[in-house]
Design an enzyme around this catalytic site. Structure first.
Site, mmCIF file in Angstrom:
data_model
loop_
_atom_site.group_PDB
_atom_site.id
_atom_site.type_symbol
_atom_site.label_atom_id
_atom_site.label_comp_id
_atom_site.label_asym_id
_atom_site.label_seq_id
_atom_site.Cartn_x
_atom_site.Cartn_y
_atom_site.Cartn_z
ATOM 1 N N ASP A 105 0.858 -1.182 0.000
ATOM 2 C CA ASP A 105 0.000 0.000 0.000
ATOM 3 C C ASP A 105 0.895 1.233 0.000
ATOM 4 O O ASP A 105 0.849 2.091 0.886
ATOM 5 C CB ASP A 105 -0.973 0.001 1.177
ATOM 6 C CG ASP A 105 -2.212 -0.842 0.888
ATOM 7 O OD1 ASP A 105 -2.288 -1.429 -0.212
ATOM 8 O OD2 ASP A 105 -3.105 -0.909 1.748
ATOM 9 N N HIS A 157 -0.795 -4.007 5.842
ATOM 10 C CA HIS A 157 -2.239 -4.159 5.667
ATOM 11 C C HIS A 157 -3.016 -3.631 6.868
ATOM 12 O O HIS A 157 -3.843 -2.736 6.718
ATOM 13 C CB HIS A 157 -2.607 -5.611 5.358
ATOM 14 C CG HIS A 157 -3.968 -5.772 4.748
ATOM 15 N ND1 HIS A 157 -4.465 -4.938 3.768
ATOM 16 C CD2 HIS A 157 -4.953 -6.691 4.991
ATOM 17 C CE1 HIS A 157 -5.678 -5.324 3.427
ATOM 18 N NE2 HIS A 157 -6.007 -6.379 4.152
ATOM 19 N N HIS A 168 -8.183 -6.045 10.129
ATOM 20 C CA HIS A 168 -8.306 -7.062 9.080
ATOM 21 C C HIS A 168 -8.233 -8.476 9.632
ATOM 22 O O HIS A 168 -8.741 -9.418 9.009
ATOM 23 C CB HIS A 168 -7.225 -6.865 8.020
ATOM 24 C CG HIS A 168 -7.431 -5.654 7.173
ATOM 25 N ND1 HIS A 168 -8.513 -5.510 6.336
ATOM 26 C CD2 HIS A 168 -6.709 -4.513 7.042
ATOM 27 C CE1 HIS A 168 -8.446 -4.347 5.710
ATOM 28 N NE2 HIS A 168 -7.359 -3.720 6.127
#
Length: 363
Positions: free
Chosen positions: A94, A272, A246
């Site tokens: 990311d 993440h 997550h």
């Protein structure tokens, strides 16, 4: 066994593992070894003899300096300087939020990378994996070697190996594993060029198990180049184990984790989840280290899993790692540069040893 030529003719030749690697071979640095059929491309990163490998790890950072990205970058520079010359920086993906890069000319490359990580101590090689948000842009632009002509630090590929002294790093492109990105993307668009069709890839992965990704990784992990004291570190974007928003990634637990266990991987490092975490496996020596706090954080979610939670911090920060043949030292830092958690791991018995002092003194 089918020949490389026959395999290349197979309908999966455009699948996600080797296509992007082969496209870039002609323009990569001389330290990159061209992969043989079914073997990952390998970067030989030189490490000064007689000193440990030193690096920083940051993830989920690319927000044009916002959400404390610039503050994290500033402290990374200070810690890197205090560590007396790091070897490189690892990004857990990311890299450009929220929707990757639009092209190789996207100003976000400058605004989120070149113009943010400006400390002299961070002018080292960066090795980057892709995250799910990177797949929402032009993913081929982010792995295009043209970006290295803009900033030579930036080395991003789908999956590859970095050999650095006593450590082998296996960079894993985890986004295609996630079924929901294919079946339930909502309003998001994922750039599956050179990856689709996932169904054919998974069928090939589970049934033929010859040239699929996991066997490729296994081939590399079991290669004769690794000695008993070589550390094996897998780096991916998605969580394997996490207590934050997550949580655990079931596809990775089912498909990737068995290969890591079978091949003696010591550490799995990921992003993440926008936090810092250290989790110990209860059924193997693997340590799960999350460094995904490079910018936006503070999600306020905690959901325990079956493994042992060693450390969890919901805010922004990053991680350092120092490795020699016998010990690995991991330290997690917040945006003030304070060491929040440190742990030493023994390679000889692959279990925890007594906690060591911080790698960098904080004054």
């Amino acid at each position: 066994m089918a020949s490389c030529t026959n395999w290349a003719a197979h309908k999966l030749v455009h699948a996600w593992l080797l296509a992007a690697l082969l496209v870039t071979l002609l323009t990569l640095s001389p330290s990159l070894s061209a992969p043989a059929c079914g073997v990952l491309a390998t970067v030989e990163h030189p490490v000064e003899a007689g000193r440990p490998l030193r690096l920083l790890v940051v993830g989920d950072w690319g927000r044009k300096g916002r959400y404390n990205q610039s503050r994290v970058a500033q402290q990374m520079g200070k810690v890197a300087e205090a560590m007396n010359n790091i070897d490189f920086v690892v990004s857990t993906g990311d890299n450009f939020l929220d929707d990757g890069l639009a092209s190789v000319d996207d100003r976000a490359f400058h605004e989120s990378f070149v113009d943010v990580y400006t400390a002299e101590s961070l002018r080292k090689q960066w090795y980057l994996v892709l995250g799910n948000h990177d797949y929402r842009g032009d993913v081929l632009a982010q792995i295009d070697p043209a970006l290295r002509s803009i900033d030579s630090r930036f080395f991003c590929m789908r999956s590859f190996v970095v050999k650095a002294g006593t450590v082998d790093f296996f960079f894993v492109d985890t986004t295609p594993f996630q079924l929901k990105y294919w079946t339930d993307p909502g309003e998001d668009h994922y750039d599956w060029r050179e990856v689709a069709p996932r169904e054919a890839y998974i069928e090939h992965l589970l049934e033929t198990r010859r040239y699929n990704y996991l066997d490729t990784l296994g081939i590399r992990l079991n290669s004769g180049s690794a000695t008993e004291l070589t550390w094996k570190v897998a780096v991916g974007h998605h969580t394997m184990r996490s207590v934050s928003a997550h949580g655990d990634t079931q596809e990775l637990l089912q498909l990737l984790l068995p290969v890591l266990k079978d091949n003696g991987v010591d550490l799995y490092i990921n992003g993440h989840d926008h936090c810092l975490e250290h989790i110990s496996s209860r059924d193997s020596p693997i340590q799960y280290l999350t460094s995904g706090a490079g910018s936006k954080a503070w999600r306020g979610i905690f959901q325990p899993n079956e493994d042992k939670l060693e450390f969890f911090y919901d805010g922004q920060g990053f991680m350092s790692l120092e490795v020699d043949a016998g010990l690995a030292h991991a330290v997690f830092y917040d945006i003030d540069g304070q060491a929040l958690h440190n742990r030493s791991l023994s390679k000889s018995n692959r279990q925890h040893v007594d906690q060591a002092p911080s790698l960098v003194s904080q004054e």
